[in-house]
Design an enzyme around this catalytic site. Structure first.
Site, PDB file in Angstrom:
ATOM      1  CB  SER A  98      44.456   1.976  -4.186  1.00  0.00           C
ATOM      2  OG  SER A  98      44.858   0.886  -4.152  1.00  0.00           O
ATOM      3  CG  HIS A 106      48.291   3.832  -3.400  1.00  0.00           C
ATOM      4  ND1 HIS A 106      49.239   4.376  -2.800  1.00  0.00           N
ATOM      5  CD2 HIS A 106      47.910   2.749  -3.072  1.00  0.00           C
ATOM      6  CE1 HIS A 106      49.480   3.708  -1.580  1.00  0.00           C
ATOM      7  NE2 HIS A 106      48.721   2.538  -2.004  1.00  0.00           N
ATOM      8  CG  ASP A 150      47.917  -0.939  -2.808  1.00  0.00           C
ATOM      9  OD1 ASP A 150      48.634  -0.540  -2.076  1.00  0.00           O
ATOM     10  OD2 ASP A 150      46.701  -0.624  -3.102  1.00  0.00           O
ATOM     11  CG  MET A 165      49.740  -6.382  -1.714  1.00  0.00           C
ATOM     12  SD  MET A 165      48.345  -6.976  -1.009  1.00  0.00           S
ATOM     13  CE  MET A 165      47.408  -5.337  -1.249  1.00  0.00           C
ATOM     14  CG  HIS A 177      51.629   0.733  -0.007  1.00  0.00           C
ATOM     15  ND1 HIS A 177      50.128   0.716   0.376  1.00  0.00           N
ATOM     16  CD2 HIS A 177      52.281   0.444   0.905  1.00  0.00           C
ATOM     17  CE1 HIS A 177      50.364   0.385   1.626  1.00  0.00           C
ATOM     18  NE2 HIS A 177      51.927   0.172   2.046  1.00  0.00           N
ATOM     19  CG  MET A 179      51.758  -3.236   1.617  1.00  0.00           C
ATOM     20  SD  MET A 179      50.009  -3.456   1.375  1.00  0.00           S
ATOM     21  CE  MET A 179      50.146  -2.674  -0.250  1.00  0.00           C
ATOM     22  CG  MET A 228      49.451   0.998   6.412  1.00  0.00           C
ATOM     23  SD  MET A 228      48.805   1.191   4.630  1.00  0.00           S
ATOM     24  CE  MET A 228      47.453   0.110   4.496  1.00  0.00           C
ATOM     25  CG  ASP A 283      46.571   2.485   1.539  1.00  0.00           C
ATOM     26  OD1 ASP A 283      45.403   2.502   1.146  1.00  0.00           O
ATOM     27  OD2 ASP A 283      47.668   2.142   1.251  1.00  0.00           O
TER      28      ASP A 283
HETATM   29  C1  DX5 Z   1      45.397  -2.110   1.357  1.00  0.00           C
HETATM   30  C2  DX5 Z   1      46.223  -1.445   0.385  1.00  0.00           C
HETATM   31  C3  DX5 Z   1      45.174  -0.109  -0.062  1.00  0.00           C
HETATM   32  C4  DX5 Z   1      43.922  -0.476  -0.388  1.00  0.00           C
HETATM   33  C5  DX5 Z   1      42.789   0.439  -0.105  1.00  0.00           C
HETATM   34  O1  DX5 Z   1      46.462  -3.022   1.798  1.00  0.00           O
HETATM   35  O2  DX5 Z   1      47.299  -0.667   0.793  1.00  0.00           O
HETATM   36  O3  DX5 Z   1      46.105   0.935  -1.003  1.00  0.00           O
HETATM   37  O4  DX5 Z   1      43.746  -0.316  -1.877  1.00  0.00           O
HETATM   38  O5  DX5 Z   1      41.717  -0.050  -0.376  1.00  0.00           O
HETATM   39  P1  DX5 Z   1      40.427   0.683   0.244  1.00  0.00           P
HETATM   40  O6  DX5 Z   1      40.328   2.224  -0.051  1.00  0.00           O
HETATM   41  O7  DX5 Z   1      39.331  -0.109  -0.576  1.00  0.00           O
HETATM   42  O8  DX5 Z   1      40.467   0.373   1.518  1.00  0.00           O
HETATM   43 ZN    ZN Z   2      48.153   1.172  -0.422  1.00  0.00          ZN
END
Ligand code: DX5
Ligand code: ZN
Length: 228
Positions: free
Chosen positions: A8, A31, A33, A35, A64, A66, A135, A173
């Protein structure tokens, strides 16, 4: 299905994303993220950054989302170059229509469940998906502690995949690391997102190799994988 490791970039240096992508050569996917500071209390990046990153790396992008209103925004991430797009079922108004639209645009369609969202109500939707994301932390931040209480949900989801004979990938994740990845693989996960465990390591590419070796060994011993 072979084990896949998806670093990620949330834990990478956002000013050097192209180099950070190269630092994990050998990873199956990157990956990404996204947000929006509404669905989760954090803000990261959007379509223009995904577009640039897709041009800068050969590793396929696993986006991903969010975000609120994924029905409106998810298709744009396919157009931006993502090969897999994950929306949260808690935010989607019409998950079946959205999954079909993502597939029709040429990407893999994936649906995510927050820790408090059960899998059972969505059993009939699984054939519409290429991947399900469970998750293992509350979404929003990297570096949080893995939630062991999600392991039964991973197991039940793996059973549903077997029951229906689906080719669905099962992604985990949040808090996935050398100390938790074996439990995830044993429970039935086959796609592993790792942020801090990869980018916090001295050698991120070596961290990917080590996580893969651990997950492969645990999968080889797992009862769900032996049944086939
Ligand atoms: C959290 C993200 C993850 C995050 C995971 O909301 O969706 O993808 O990057 O990070 P680690 O592996 O450090 O928990
Ligand atoms: Zn993620």
């Amino acid at each position: 299905m072979a084990v896949q490791i998806n670093p990620s970039i949330l834990s990478a240096d956002f000013a050097r994303l192209a180099e950070e992508a190269k630092a994990v050569q050998g990873a199956d996917w990157l990956h990404v993220d996204v947000m929006d500071n509404h669905f989760v209390p954090n803000l990261t990046l959007g379509v223009p950054v995904v577009e640039s990153l897709a041009r800068a790396t050969d590793t396929p992008l696993d986006c991903h989302l969010m975000i609120e209103d994924p029905d409106r925004w998810a298709p744009q991430y396919v157009e931006a170059g993502a090969s897999s797009v994950t929306f949260h079922v808690e935010a989607a108004a019409a998950p079946v229509r959205l999954a079909r639209e993502i597939r029709a645009k040429g990407a893999r369609a994936s649906m995510a469940l927050k820790p408090a969202t059960p899998i059972e109500p969505f059993e009939d939707l699984l054939p519409e998906l290429d991947m399900l994301l469970i998750m293992t932390v509350e979404p929003g931040f990297g570096g949080q502690a893995f939630l062991d209480i999600m392991l039964p949900k991973i197991r039940r989801t793996r059973e549903l995949i077997g029951k229906h004979g689906l080719q669905l990938w099962l992604q985990v994740d949040g808090g996935v690391s050398a100390s938790t990845i074996e439990r995830c693989a044993d429970a039935g996960a086959d796609v592993f997102v790792a942020g801090s465990a990869v980018y916090g390591a001295q050698d991120p590419a070596e961290a990917v190799r080590a996580l893969r070796a651990q997950a492969e060994a645990a999968t080889a011993k797992a009862s769900w994988a032996c049944d086939h």
